[in-house]
Write an enzyme that holds these catalytic residues in place. Structure first.
Site, PDB file in Angstrom:
ATOM      1  N   GLY A 298      -1.176   4.404  -4.383  1.00  0.00           N
ATOM      2  CA  GLY A 298       0.266   4.358  -4.605  1.00  0.00           C
ATOM      3  C   GLY A 298       0.715   3.165  -5.418  1.00  0.00           C
ATOM      4  O   GLY A 298       1.560   3.292  -6.323  1.00  0.00           O
TER       5      GLY A 298
ATOM      6  N   CYS B 231       0.845  -1.192   0.000  1.00  0.00           N
ATOM      7  CA  CYS B 231       0.000   0.000   0.000  1.00  0.00           C
ATOM      8  C   CYS B 231       0.877   1.238   0.000  1.00  0.00           C
ATOM      9  O   CYS B 231       1.580   1.509   0.985  1.00  0.00           O
ATOM     10  CB  CYS B 231      -0.922   0.011   1.213  1.00  0.00           C
ATOM     11  SG  CYS B 231      -1.920   1.504   1.290  1.00  0.00           S
ATOM     12  N   GLY B 232       0.847   1.982  -1.102  1.00  0.00           N
ATOM     13  CA  GLY B 232       1.685   3.158  -1.231  1.00  0.00           C
ATOM     14  C   GLY B 232       1.277   4.303  -0.323  1.00  0.00           C
ATOM     15  O   GLY B 232       2.136   4.979   0.270  1.00  0.00           O
ATOM     16  N   HIS B 233      -0.029   4.554  -0.191  1.00  0.00           N
ATOM     17  CA  HIS B 233      -0.429   5.671   0.665  1.00  0.00           C
ATOM     18  C   HIS B 233      -0.047   5.394   2.112  1.00  0.00           C
ATOM     19  O   HIS B 233       0.295   6.315   2.871  1.00  0.00           O
ATOM     20  CB  HIS B 233      -1.933   5.967   0.513  1.00  0.00           C
ATOM     21  CG  HIS B 233      -2.828   5.323   1.517  1.00  0.00           C
ATOM     22  ND1 HIS B 233      -3.379   4.059   1.324  1.00  0.00           N
ATOM     23  CD2 HIS B 233      -3.281   5.749   2.722  1.00  0.00           C
ATOM     24  CE1 HIS B 233      -4.129   3.754   2.370  1.00  0.00           C
ATOM     25  NE2 HIS B 233      -4.090   4.758   3.229  1.00  0.00           N
TER      26      HIS B 233
END
Length: 341
Positions: free
Chosen positions: A262, A100-102
Site C-alpha cells: 500500500g 503500512c497500507g495493507h
C-alpha cells in the site's frame, strides 16, 4: 482423543489475543490484548519505546513457531490525537515500520466487523501511525476499503547500483509512508512469478544493500530516513492484462510482500506523476505476486515536507482468517522464536 479446550487452564498474564487477516494475500496479525500500552506521547515515540522494550513480544508473535519469516503484525494503541479513533504500530521480521497500507485496509475492515452502521453511509476513521494520521473509509454494503495516505514524493530518479550478475541497475526512490527503491524487472529480465521468489528476495536484498548507503534521505522526521524496501515492477508480467502493473516488494529482512504494498503503490504513483505518466484523478490497478491488488489514484497535488508531493488514495479488500489466544510461557526455552527459510 477428545480434548476440551475450556479445560485447559492458562495463566492470563501470559495470554496475548490476536486477530489474523490478509489483504491481497499479505498477512496481518493484529494484537488486540495482552501487551501493555507502549509509552510515549507521539506514535514515533511509541515506536521507539517498542524498539527498546518490546522486542520480546515482536519476536514471539512474528517468528516461528507462532509466525514465520514473512509474518507482519500490528499493535493497536491509544491515539496520538484526541480526534483520532486509535493508533497503530507495525512490526515485521526485522523491527517496526512507519506505515503500512495493507494493514490500514485490514484494520478498517476489522472496525467494520466490530461496528454496525447504515450500509449506505460512508464511515470515516482517523488512524494515527508513525508516518502521520491516515484517513480510511468503508461502507457496510461494500467490501472495498479505501484510505487517504500521507503525502508521497519522489526522492530521486535513475540512481544506479552495480550487481555482479546484472551489471548496472537503475533505481527510482520515492516515499509513500516509507522509502522504497523501484526497479524495472523487465530491464533486468527477472521473473516476478511465485516460483522465482527466492531469486527476488536475494536480488532485492543485494540492491537494497548497494542503494541505501548512496541515499541522503531527507524526510523532516529523522526516524523515517531509512530505505525500507525494494520494489520490482513490470507493466508486462501481469496476471490480468487489464491491470496497469505488477509489484513485488522485498522489505525488512528479506520479507516478500504478497500484496503490491500500500505504501509502495503510493510511492509509485508519485514517480509516475513526476514522469508525466499519471495525472491527478487517474486511477490504476497494481497487482501483487498473487494477482490480487489495489487501486491507487492521485487525489490531489500538494506541498509537503518542503517539496512537491501528491496525495494518494488506495483501495482494496481484506479478510479475516482466524483469531488466536497465544500463550507466551516464560518457561519455554524458545519463547523468543526463531526463523528458518
Amino acid at each position: 482423543m477428545s480434548l476440551d479446550l475450556n479445560a485447559i487452564k492458562l495463566d492470563k498474564q501470559y495470554v496475548v489475543e490476536c486477530i489474523d487477516t490478509h489483504t491481497a494475500g499479505e498477512p496481518l496479525r493484529t494484537i488486540v490484548a495482552g501487551i501493555p500500552e507502549p509509552q510515549g506521547q507521539t506514535m514515533l515515540a511509541k515506536r521507539r519505546y517498542c524498539q527498546s522494550e518490546y522486542e520480546h513480544f515482536r519476536r514471539a508473535l512474528m517468528f516461528e513457531p507462532r509466525g514465520h519469516a514473512d509474518m507482519y503484525g500490528a499493535l493497536i494503541t491509544q491515539p496520538e490525537h484526541p480526534s483520532s479513533n486509535f493508533g497503530v504500530l507495525f512490526m515485521h521480521n526485522e523491527g517496526y515500520s512507519t506505515m503500512c497500507g495493507h494493514a490500514i485496509i485490514a484494520l478498517t475492515q476489522l472496525h467494520k466487523h466490530a461496528n454496525t452502521h447504515n450500509g449506505h453511509e460512508e464511515v470515516a476513521l482517523s488512524i494515527d501511525t508513525p508516518a502521520g494520521t491516515i484517513h480510511s473509509f468503508y461502507r457496510d454494503d461494500s467490501d472495498i476499503v479505501k484510505f487517504t495516505n500521507v503525502p508521497a514524493f519522489v526522492h530521486c530518479l535513475d540512481e544506479s547500483v552495480h550487481l555482479p550478475l546484472y551489471g548496472q541497475v537503475s533505481c527510482d526512490v520515492a516515499f509513500g509512508g516509507a522509502f522504497y527503491g523501484f526497479v524495472n524487472a523487465d530491464e533486468l529480465d527477472i521473473s516476478l512469478s511465485l516460483d522465482n521468489h527466492s531469486e527476488l528476495i536475494s536480488v532485492g536484498q543485494q540492491i537494497k544493500a548497494q542503494l541505501a548507503p548512496k541515499l541522503n534521505l531527507d524526510h523532516p522526521d529523522a526516524d523515517m530516513n531509512f530505505l525500507y524496501g525494494i520494489i520490482f515492477y513490470s507493466n508486462s508480467q501481469l496476471h490480468n492484462t487489464e491491470h496497469f502493473s505488477r509489484h513485488v516488494c522485498i522489505f525488512a529482512e528479506g520479507e516478500l510482500d504478497r500484496s503490491p504494498t500500500g505504501t509502495g503503490v503510493s510511492a509509485r504513483v508519485a514517480i509516475l506523476h513526476q514522469r508525466n505518466q499519471l495525472k491527478k484523478g487517474q486511477s490504476v490497478f497494481i497487482e501483487g505476486i498473487l494477482g490480487a491488488g489495489f487501486h491507487v489514484a492521485i487525489d490531489a497535488l500538494c506541498v509537503a515536507y518542503q517539496r512537491d508531493a501528491i496525495v494518494p488514495v488506495v483501495s482494496g479488500q481484506a479478510y479475516i482468517t482466524g483469531t488466536h489466544q497465544f500463550y507466551l510461557d516464560p518457561q519455554d526455552p524458545l519463547i523468543q522464536g526463531f526463523i528458518l527459510r
